[in-house]
Design a protein around this motif. Structure first.
Motif, PDB file in Angstrom:
ATOM      1  N   LEU A 198       9.903   3.822   8.987  1.00  5.00           N
ATOM      2  CA  LEU A 198       8.601   4.021   9.618  1.00  5.00           C
ATOM      3  C   LEU A 198       7.474   3.732   8.632  1.00  5.00           C
ATOM      4  N   GLN A 199       7.610   4.211   7.406  1.00  8.87           N
ATOM      5  CA  GLN A 199       6.590   3.962   6.387  1.00  8.87           C
ATOM      6  C   GLN A 199       6.491   2.468   6.057  1.00  8.87           C
ATOM      7  N   THR A 200       7.630   1.783   6.051  1.00 14.06           N
ATOM      8  CA  THR A 200       7.620   0.340   5.779  1.00 14.06           C
ATOM      9  C   THR A 200       6.881  -0.408   6.877  1.00 14.06           C
ATOM     10  N   SER A 201       7.049   0.018   8.136  1.00 16.86           N
ATOM     11  CA  SER A 201       6.307  -0.596   9.239  1.00 16.86           C
ATOM     12  C   SER A 201       4.805  -0.393   9.060  1.00 16.86           C
ATOM     13  N   VAL A 202       4.409   0.785   8.594  1.00 20.42           N
ATOM     14  CA  VAL A 202       2.986   1.068   8.347  1.00 20.42           C
ATOM     15  C   VAL A 202       2.461   0.146   7.247  1.00 20.42           C
ATOM     16  N   ILE A 203       3.236  -0.022   6.185  1.00 23.74           N
ATOM     17  CA  ILE A 203       2.838  -0.918   5.085  1.00 23.74           C
ATOM     18  C   ILE A 203       2.657  -2.342   5.602  1.00 23.74           C
ATOM     19  N   ASN A 204       3.614  -2.817   6.412  1.00 21.77           N
ATOM     20  CA  ASN A 204       3.517  -4.169   6.968  1.00 21.77           C
ATOM     21  C   ASN A 204       2.289  -4.328   7.848  1.00 21.77           C
ATOM     22  N   MET A 205       1.934  -3.263   8.582  1.00 24.38           N
ATOM     23  CA  MET A 205       0.753  -3.324   9.438  1.00 24.38           C
ATOM     24  C   MET A 205      -0.499  -3.516   8.603  1.00 24.38           C
ATOM     25  N   TYR A 206      -0.639  -2.745   7.538  1.00 21.81           N
ATOM     26  CA  TYR A 206      -1.827  -2.888   6.686  1.00 21.81           C
ATOM     27  C   TYR A 206      -1.868  -4.260   6.008  1.00 21.81           C
ATOM     28  N   GLY A 221       2.957   6.053  -2.201  1.00 16.46           N
ATOM     29  CA  GLY A 221       3.199   7.397  -1.699  1.00 16.46           C
ATOM     30  C   GLY A 221       4.590   7.613  -1.122  1.00 16.46           C
ATOM     31  N   MET A 222       5.376   6.548  -1.031  1.00 13.51           N
ATOM     32  CA  MET A 222       6.727   6.678  -0.481  1.00 13.51           C
ATOM     33  C   MET A 222       7.637   7.399  -1.469  1.00 13.51           C
ATOM     34  N   VAL A 223       8.381   8.384  -0.975  1.00 14.59           N
ATOM     35  CA  VAL A 223       9.317   9.117  -1.832  1.00 14.59           C
ATOM     36  C   VAL A 223      10.556   8.268  -2.098  1.00 14.59           C
ATOM     37  N   LEU A 224      11.075   7.662  -1.025  1.00 17.45           N
ATOM     38  CA  LEU A 224      12.275   6.829  -1.140  1.00 17.45           C
ATOM     39  C   LEU A 224      11.901   5.394  -0.800  1.00 17.45           C
ATOM     40  N   LYS A 225      11.953   4.522  -1.794  1.00 17.78           N
ATOM     41  CA  LYS A 225      11.637   3.106  -1.587  1.00 17.78           C
ATOM     42  C   LYS A 225      12.940   2.308  -1.627  1.00 17.78           C
ATOM     43  N   ASP A 226      13.345   1.758  -0.476  1.00 15.46           N
ATOM     44  CA  ASP A 226      14.532   0.914  -0.470  1.00 15.46           C
ATOM     45  C   ASP A 226      14.141  -0.538  -0.732  1.00 15.46           C
ATOM     46  N   VAL A 227      15.120  -1.426  -0.750  1.00 10.27           N
ATOM     47  CA  VAL A 227      14.859  -2.824  -1.089  1.00 10.27           C
ATOM     48  C   VAL A 227      13.953  -3.477  -0.043  1.00 10.27           C
ATOM     49  N   VAL A 228      14.012  -2.998   1.209  1.00  6.23           N
ATOM     50  CA  VAL A 228      13.155  -3.563   2.259  1.00  6.23           C
ATOM     51  C   VAL A 228      11.690  -3.237   1.982  1.00  6.23           C
ATOM     52  N   ALA A 229      11.408  -2.007   1.555  1.00  4.23           N
ATOM     53  CA  ALA A 229      10.031  -1.617   1.244  1.00  4.23           C
ATOM     54  C   ALA A 229       9.481  -2.431   0.073  1.00  4.23           C
ATOM     55  N   TRP A 230      10.278  -2.561  -0.992  1.00  4.94           N
ATOM     56  CA  TRP A 230       9.851  -3.362  -2.145  1.00  4.94           C
ATOM     57  C   TRP A 230       9.584  -4.811  -1.729  1.00  4.94           C
ATOM     58  N   THR A 231      10.501  -5.365  -0.942  1.00  2.80           N
ATOM     59  CA  THR A 231      10.367  -6.760  -0.512  1.00  2.80           C
ATOM     60  C   THR A 231       9.133  -6.948   0.357  1.00  2.80           C
ATOM     61  N   SER A 232       8.859  -5.987   1.241  1.00  5.18           N
ATOM     62  CA  SER A 232       7.680  -6.077   2.108  1.00  5.18           C
ATOM     63  C   SER A 232       6.394  -6.109   1.289  1.00  5.18           C
ATOM     64  N   LEU A 249       5.195  -6.532  -9.521  1.00  6.44           N
ATOM     65  CA  LEU A 249       5.911  -5.564  -8.683  1.00  6.44           C
ATOM     66  C   LEU A 249       7.420  -5.837  -8.713  1.00  6.44           C
ATOM     67  N   PHE A 250       7.794  -7.111  -8.726  1.00  2.00           N
ATOM     68  CA  PHE A 250       9.213  -7.462  -8.807  1.00  2.00           C
ATOM     69  C   PHE A 250       9.809  -6.967 -10.133  1.00  2.00           C
ATOM     70  N   ASP A 251       9.052  -7.123 -11.198  1.00  2.00           N
ATOM     71  CA  ASP A 251       9.515  -6.641 -12.503  1.00  2.00           C
ATOM     72  C   ASP A 251       9.686  -5.120 -12.494  1.00  2.00           C
ATOM     73  N   LEU A 252       8.726  -4.405 -11.878  1.00  2.00           N
ATOM     74  CA  LEU A 252       8.812  -2.947 -11.770  1.00  2.00           C
ATOM     75  C   LEU A 252      10.033  -2.550 -10.932  1.00  2.00           C
ATOM     76  N   MET A 253      10.267  -3.292  -9.884  1.00  2.00           N
ATOM     77  CA  MET A 253      11.409  -3.029  -9.003  1.00  2.00           C
ATOM     78  C   MET A 253      12.733  -3.103  -9.775  1.00  2.00           C
ATOM     79  N   THR A 254      12.907  -4.154 -10.544  1.00  2.00           N
ATOM     80  CA  THR A 254      14.164  -4.317 -11.286  1.00  2.00           C
ATOM     81  C   THR A 254      14.292  -3.275 -12.394  1.00  2.00           C
TER      82      THR A 254
END
Length: 464
Positions: A198-206, A221-232, A249-254
């Motif tokens: 749900l949070q990822t959908s909100v991010i995509n909307m903005y 603000g997301m507590v749990l960031k999965d690979v879909v959230a990072w990719t979005s 952001l990709f560097d931070l992700m890895t």
């Protein structure tokens, strides 16, 4: 018990040993294979069942839910016909059929079923909204939500997620913000996975509505960031031309231990392409296989060709196509043709166009691109010949469209359409803005500020 805990062989053996297999036993067995996505077994069991007992409403609902996974339209229509002939009908079966038709892009059939259901609930409305959104009917999806509101139905997290997706595609920021506020107030948490989606959908909307900074605030603000959230979020930076931010952001992700997938690299390569980051993009491409063990597919090669083509490295782009293992399609030659057009390389452009028309002879977009390429280098006769061929083959490009949100209302515009009730004022304002922008190229910074103030006054005059 066996259907819930046993293996396929155990379920099969136990079912075969039953002395009397009534409709309940058949339904349990069919449901077992449906839960495992074994559509072939579901179909075989259903045919066998019809030779012993008459299927119930529950049977048809279970089988339809299995067919939805693979979108087998003809068999779903047969089941619908069987339901009508047998007089089997309830809201659950109707909703399952509606969901089936919507996911198979048969929206007329889905809408007919939707109107026939007397007591529509959130599940029914959610299925209809999802089907409309998946097929690009965003305004209609919003209309279904308003019907829900009028009926006093309280939307759940799934409905609001569908609504967020609709507003994202319409670019309706204010309406999307209102739904985001509703999500916060209602505290739709549920499972962590559901909350993350749900949070990822909100991010995509903005992101799609142009508010990248708000999207980043939500992401942080997301507590749990999965690979879909990072990719979005990476994709969002790329679509806003912020390639360096995408790379950071990709560097931070890895560094946080999140392993990227092939879609992550597609977003990263696209971000580099739109920001002209050739070195960084090539480095990301080669790190896919050698650092992360992900084999590049045709989409990644297409992004790489687009990256090289945008920066004028057309020979390198052609070399990538000729050396790759995957069989090239129209998109990759379209990227090469686009780069050839930008840098006036008509020879390479004609080669790419020839391959394009061999691969996709009915794609009007590629004919238009080739015609524009020839016109850009003064080959007017050749460009006119392409246009003539398009006309003879009745190839017509769909008109472009866009929409904006103003004061809570969504206004749509189609190329060449003059039906909007404020069209004269809109064109007058656009004409003024165009003149001011052309004049601005020879103005000082102080002059630009004066132009901006005058533009704002004109917009206020027309309440735009």
């Amino acid at each position: 018990m066996y259907a819930k805990l046993g293996t396929g062989e155990e379920v099969k053996d136990f079912f075969r040993k039953l002395d009397r297999r009534d409709v309940v036993a058949w339904n349990i067995c069919i449901s077992y294979y449906t839960s495992r996505g074994d559509v072939v077994k579901v179909r075989d069991l259903f045919k066998e069942m019809q030779g012993e007992v008459a299927p119930s409403i529950e049977t048809l609902t279970i089988v339809i839910s299995a067919l939805v996974i693979h979108g087998i339209l003809s068999q779903g229509e047969s089941l619908h016909g069987l339901a009508i002939k047998s007089g089997l009908r309830d809201d659950v079966l109707q909703t399952s059929l509606l969901d089936f038709y919507a996911k198979c892009a048969k929206l007329e059939s889905a809408d007919k079923l939707f109107r026939e259901i007397p007591d529509r609930n959130c599940i029914t409305c959610g299925a209809m909204m999802f089907g409309l959104i998946q097929n690009g009917y965003f305004h209609e999806a919003v209309g279904v939500f308003r019907q829900m509101q009028a009926a006093g139905l309280d939307p759940g997290a799934g409905i609001l997620r569908n609504l967020i997706d609709a507003f994202a595609n319409l670019g309706a920021l204010k309406l999307g913000q209102a739904v985001h506020g509703c999500i916060i107030r209602k505290s739709f948490y549920g499972t962590e996975e559901c909350h993350t989606h749900l949070q990822t959908s909100v991010i995509n909307m903005y992101i799609r509505c142009g508010s990248i900074s708000t999207a980043r605030v939500c992401f942080n603000g997301m507590v749990l960031k999965d690979v879909v959230a990072w990719t979005s979020m990476i994709e969002g930076y790329g679509s806003h031309g912020l390639g360096f931010e995408a790379l950071k952001l990709f560097d931070l992700m890895t560094r946080q231990g999140i392993k990227p997938n092939s879609v992550t690299f597609l977003s990263l390569l696209s971000a580099c392409s739109h920001s002209g980051l050739v070195t960084e993009g090539c480095s990301a491409f080669y790190s896919m296989k050698w650092r992360f063990g992900i084999e590049p597919n045709l989409d990644h090669y297409t992004c790489l060709v687009d990256l090289l083509g945008r920066c004028g490295k057309l020979k390198e782009a052609l070399a990538v196509i000729l050396k790759m293992l995957a069989f090239p399609d129209g998109r990759i030659f379209g990227a090469l043709l686009s780069g050839s057009r930008i840098y006036g390389n008509i020879e390479l452009g004609q080669y790419a166009a020839q391959r394009l028309l061999e691969l996709e002879p009915d794609n009007v977009g590629y004919f238009t691109l080739l015609s524009n390429t020839q016109a850009s280098v003064g080959q007017w006769d050749e460009a006119e010949e392409i246009r003539r061929t398009m006309k003879e083959n009745d190839l017509k490009k769909k008109p472009g469209w866009s929409c904006i949100e103003a004061k809570g209302l969504i206004h749509g515009f189609v190329s060449g359409d003059n039906s909007h009730h404020h069209i004269e004022e809109i064109y007058e304002v656009l004409g003024c803005l165009s003149s001011w922008l052309n004049f601005a190229t020879c103005c000082t910074g102080m002059g630009l500020q004066a132009i901006a103030r005058e533009s704002l006054m004109t917009l206020k005059q027309y309440n735009l």
